[in-house]
Design a protein around this motif. Sequence first.
Motif, PDB file in Angstrom:
ATOM      1  N   TRP A 130     -20.500 -12.287 -15.891  1.00 27.77           N
ATOM      2  CA  TRP A 130     -19.331 -12.047 -15.045  1.00 27.77           C
ATOM      3  C   TRP A 130     -18.100 -12.158 -15.943  1.00 27.77           C
ATOM      4  N   HIS A 131     -17.086 -11.365 -15.642  1.00 32.20           N
ATOM      5  CA  HIS A 131     -15.845 -11.440 -16.408  1.00 32.20           C
ATOM      6  C   HIS A 131     -14.706 -11.848 -15.489  1.00 32.20           C
ATOM      7  N   ARG A 132     -13.903 -12.783 -15.961  1.00 33.17           N
ATOM      8  CA  ARG A 132     -12.759 -13.258 -15.183  1.00 33.17           C
ATOM      9  C   ARG A 132     -11.523 -12.444 -15.539  1.00 33.17           C
ATOM     10  N   GLY A 133     -10.857 -11.935 -14.517  1.00 27.21           N
ATOM     11  CA  GLY A 133      -9.638 -11.161 -14.741  1.00 27.21           C
ATOM     12  C   GLY A 133      -8.896 -10.971 -13.434  1.00 27.21           C
ATOM     13  N   GLY A 134      -7.824 -10.202 -13.477  1.00 25.26           N
ATOM     14  CA  GLY A 134      -7.028  -9.945 -12.284  1.00 25.26           C
ATOM     15  C   GLY A 134      -6.056 -11.067 -11.991  1.00 25.26           C
ATOM     16  N   ALA A 135      -5.208 -10.837 -11.001  1.00 23.44           N
ATOM     17  CA  ALA A 135      -4.151 -11.789 -10.666  1.00 23.44           C
ATOM     18  C   ALA A 135      -4.704 -13.124 -10.181  1.00 23.44           C
ATOM     19  N   LYS A 136      -5.843 -13.100  -9.479  1.00 22.39           N
ATOM     20  CA  LYS A 136      -6.410 -14.326  -8.922  1.00 22.39           C
ATOM     21  C   LYS A 136      -7.381 -15.016  -9.876  1.00 22.39           C
ATOM     22  N   GLY A 137      -7.695 -14.376 -10.976  1.00 20.58           N
ATOM     23  CA  GLY A 137      -8.588 -14.995 -11.955  1.00 20.58           C
ATOM     24  C   GLY A 137     -10.001 -15.214 -11.464  1.00 20.58           C
ATOM     25  N   GLU A 138     -10.503 -14.316 -10.612  1.00 18.03           N
ATOM     26  CA  GLU A 138     -11.847 -14.466 -10.076  1.00 18.03           C
ATOM     27  C   GLU A 138     -12.870 -13.792 -10.985  1.00 18.03           C
ATOM     28  N   PHE A 139     -14.110 -14.267 -10.905  1.00 13.46           N
ATOM     29  CA  PHE A 139     -15.191 -13.677 -11.685  1.00 13.46           C
ATOM     30  C   PHE A 139     -15.723 -12.435 -10.981  1.00 13.46           C
TER      31      PHE A 139
END
Length: 356
Positions: A206-215
């Motif tokens: 899984w990669h963490r990214g985006g504004a919410k930092g979700e996997f």
Amino acid sequence: MRLRTVVTAATASLAVAASVTVTDATAAERAPARTPHACSASTAIDGFYDGLDKTLYQGTVVGNLSGLAVDTDGTVAALSDRSQLFSLTVGKGPVAAPVHVVPLADEQGRQLDSEAVVVERDGTRLITSEVEPSVRRYDRDGKLLARLPVPGALRVAPAGRAVTNATFEGLALQPGGHTLIASMEAPLSGDGKDAAGHSLVRFQTWHRGGAKGEFALAGQYAYPVEPNAGVSEITATGDGRLLVLERGFTAGVGNSVRLFLADPRGASDVSGVQNLPGTAKTMRKTLLADLAACPSLGATAKQPQPNPLLDNIEGVAVTGRTWDGRLRLLLVSDDNENPAQITRLYSLTVRLPRHV
């Protein structure tokens, strides 16, 4: 994993284009011959501790330990597959004592078959369960925060192609906290072997990214496991590679436990491959040590073992480094609350080769 026998679902051997390299550390990188308690050229055992075996802490059995992770306060998070997360103080020896325990549960309040744990920088716990399988996030008090998505094929049959009690046995978080990796214990139904006879198990990322930092779901990679073994744990080395613990069991003989260094970089993404091997380029790996070759240090076994030091070893964590750069490891065995097995902690040091 509660069963002592490793279950595999491999089909007939299939050819694979990519080769698998399994070697020991190169001569130039070997530890000095005078290394005390050497298990191999790169790995030494420093001690073991049986003091937790068949004990209670605040009325909770201190056993069934399947996963380890260093916590933000310096204690060691020790995960029981009976849905309990202990905090241990661990000293030399490695003498250990529980100082806290938190129960875990799923969304309906049911217990987990919890197998692996990662502690994030903010103290959040990432916990796998073999039941579905799943990866969930909890706070320090055991409050459920979220659940990560899992590909349908990795779910236990009939929902997917996974074998019961042989799913997410290992979990590792790569440096920077952006990539999470969960290792299946055994192959999916329909996945085969490589040309060298290794069963191929899938490692999901899984990669963490985006504004919410979700996997979010990311790549999936094939790992070649030794015959009559399964992947019981993985942990990050800090340089993009992984330590992989392979464990097997044969009645009347005992356990096999081997420690490998693996590199997911350069492996093919097999998330779209229906049946392995196909043309997938598998992860490269290097044997660091067969723990049966370690000195027993006076250990005793409750059942037949090739080395009385061995038992059902399921957890491993990197706890630090020595002055000369070797990794300090802590391992633990899962006693399954079985009188013939033992809860045992092991401290090892490992010098990693430059290349896998």
